[in-house]
Design an enzyme around this catalytic site. Structure first.
Site, PDB file in Angstrom:
ATOM      1  N   CYS A  71     -33.062  49.275   5.465  1.00  0.00           N
ATOM      2  CA  CYS A  71     -31.915  48.502   5.923  1.00  0.00           C
ATOM      3  C   CYS A  71     -32.407  47.231   6.600  1.00  0.00           C
ATOM      4  O   CYS A  71     -33.375  47.233   7.354  1.00  0.00           O
ATOM      5  CB  CYS A  71     -31.006  49.334   6.822  1.00  0.00           C
ATOM      6  N   GLU A  72     -31.733  46.155   6.267  1.00  0.00           N
ATOM      7  CA  GLU A  72     -32.198  44.854   6.754  1.00  0.00           C
ATOM      8  C   GLU A  72     -31.845  44.628   8.219  1.00  0.00           C
ATOM      9  O   GLU A  72     -32.334  43.684   8.826  1.00  0.00           O
ATOM     10  CB  GLU A  72     -31.623  43.733   5.886  1.00  0.00           C
ATOM     11  N   HIS A  73     -31.034  45.479   8.794  1.00  0.00           N
ATOM     12  CA  HIS A  73     -30.667  45.295  10.203  1.00  0.00           C
ATOM     13  C   HIS A  73     -31.649  45.968  11.148  1.00  0.00           C
ATOM     14  O   HIS A  73     -31.864  45.498  12.256  1.00  0.00           O
ATOM     15  CB  HIS A  73     -29.263  45.851  10.460  1.00  0.00           C
ATOM     16  N   HIS A  74     -32.239  47.087  10.719  1.00  0.00           N
ATOM     17  CA  HIS A  74     -33.123  47.834  11.615  1.00  0.00           C
ATOM     18  C   HIS A  74     -34.506  48.082  11.021  1.00  0.00           C
ATOM     19  O   HIS A  74     -35.352  48.659  11.684  1.00  0.00           O
ATOM     20  CB  HIS A  74     -32.485  49.191  11.958  1.00  0.00           C
ATOM     21  N   GLN A 112     -26.601  48.527   1.855  1.00  0.00           N
ATOM     22  CA  GLN A 112     -26.226  49.336   0.686  1.00  0.00           C
ATOM     23  C   GLN A 112     -25.162  48.652  -0.170  1.00  0.00           C
ATOM     24  O   GLN A 112     -25.181  48.742  -1.398  1.00  0.00           O
ATOM     25  CB  GLN A 112     -25.740  50.711   1.180  1.00  0.00           C
ATOM     26  N   HIS A 140     -28.605  57.051   6.160  1.00  0.00           N
ATOM     27  CA  HIS A 140     -29.245  55.908   6.822  1.00  0.00           C
ATOM     28  C   HIS A 140     -29.944  56.360   8.100  1.00  0.00           C
ATOM     29  O   HIS A 140     -29.309  56.873   9.014  1.00  0.00           O
ATOM     30  CB  HIS A 140     -28.184  54.850   7.149  1.00  0.00           C
ATOM     31  N   CYS A 142     -31.040  54.613  10.376  1.00  0.00           N
ATOM     32  CA  CYS A 142     -30.590  53.890  11.572  1.00  0.00           C
ATOM     33  C   CYS A 142     -29.361  54.551  12.192  1.00  0.00           C
ATOM     34  O   CYS A 142     -29.064  54.338  13.363  1.00  0.00           O
ATOM     35  CB  CYS A 142     -30.338  52.407  11.267  1.00  0.00           C
TER      36      CYS A 142
END
Ligand SMILES: [Zn+2]
Length: 180
Positions: A71-74, A112, A140, A142
């Site tokens: 995931c590009e956020h975490h 996703q 996920h 995260c």
């Protein structure tokens, strides 16, 4: 990248000099590069001509393709399955290529929702299909390892193009196929 991992490890208060961690920055950098190898691939090279003439005009489905992404956020993994279907319009794609297209986009920093669409658009582009359907289901890390710590939630995303979008019957046939 190695230096970045060294700072991360120091940042949590660890001793980079202890034997178990000596080569960790190097190993972690190599692992991260592998998990992001999709950036070095492109669709045409990957497909490499594996598109074959066919008069099949029914659903072609590749189900339960293993999915590993970040995931590009975490920068934490999300893991699950991809189901990819299309309705050929004169040509079919080599089966292993479907899985490799999933991987090419999954091995990048992702959310996703975008991953689902990128896979669908790529299949459409390569096959000129009359319809493309992609469903991803993933857990996920995260959400599971931090934050709300929801261990059992699964995120489902889907993209329907062409006939799968226009015809409820075709869409239902696909949805039934991936449930069985
Ligand atoms: Zn995340």
């Amino acid at each position: 990248m190695e230096n970045a991992y060294a700072s991360l490890i120091r940042g949590v208060g660890e001793d980079l000099g202890r034997p178990g961690l000596l080569d960790t920055p190097k190993r972690a950098a190599k692992a991260f590069q592998y998990l992001c190898k999709g950036y070095t691939e492109d669709l045409n090279t990957l497909v490499n001509g594996a598109v074959f003439p066919s008069d099949n005009d029914q659903i072609v489905l590749v189900k339960d393709i293993e999915l590993y992404s970040l995931c590009e956020h975490h920068l934490l993994p999300f893991i699950g399955k991809a189901h990819v279907a299309y309705i050929p319009s004169g040509k079919v794609l080599g089966l292993s290529k479907v899985a490799r297209i999933v991987d090419m986009f999954a091995r990048r920093l992702q959310i996703q929702e975008n991953l689902t669409k990128q896979i669908a658009d790529a299949i459409q582009e390569v096959t000129d299909a009359r319809g493309v359907a992609v469903v991803l289901e993933a857990k996920h890390m995260c959400m599971m390892m931090r934050g709300v710590e929801k261990q059992n939630s699964v995120m489902k995303t889907s993209i329907m193009l062409g006939l799968f979008r226009e015809s409820a019957q075709t869409r239902n046939e696909f949805l039934t196929l991936i449930q069985s």
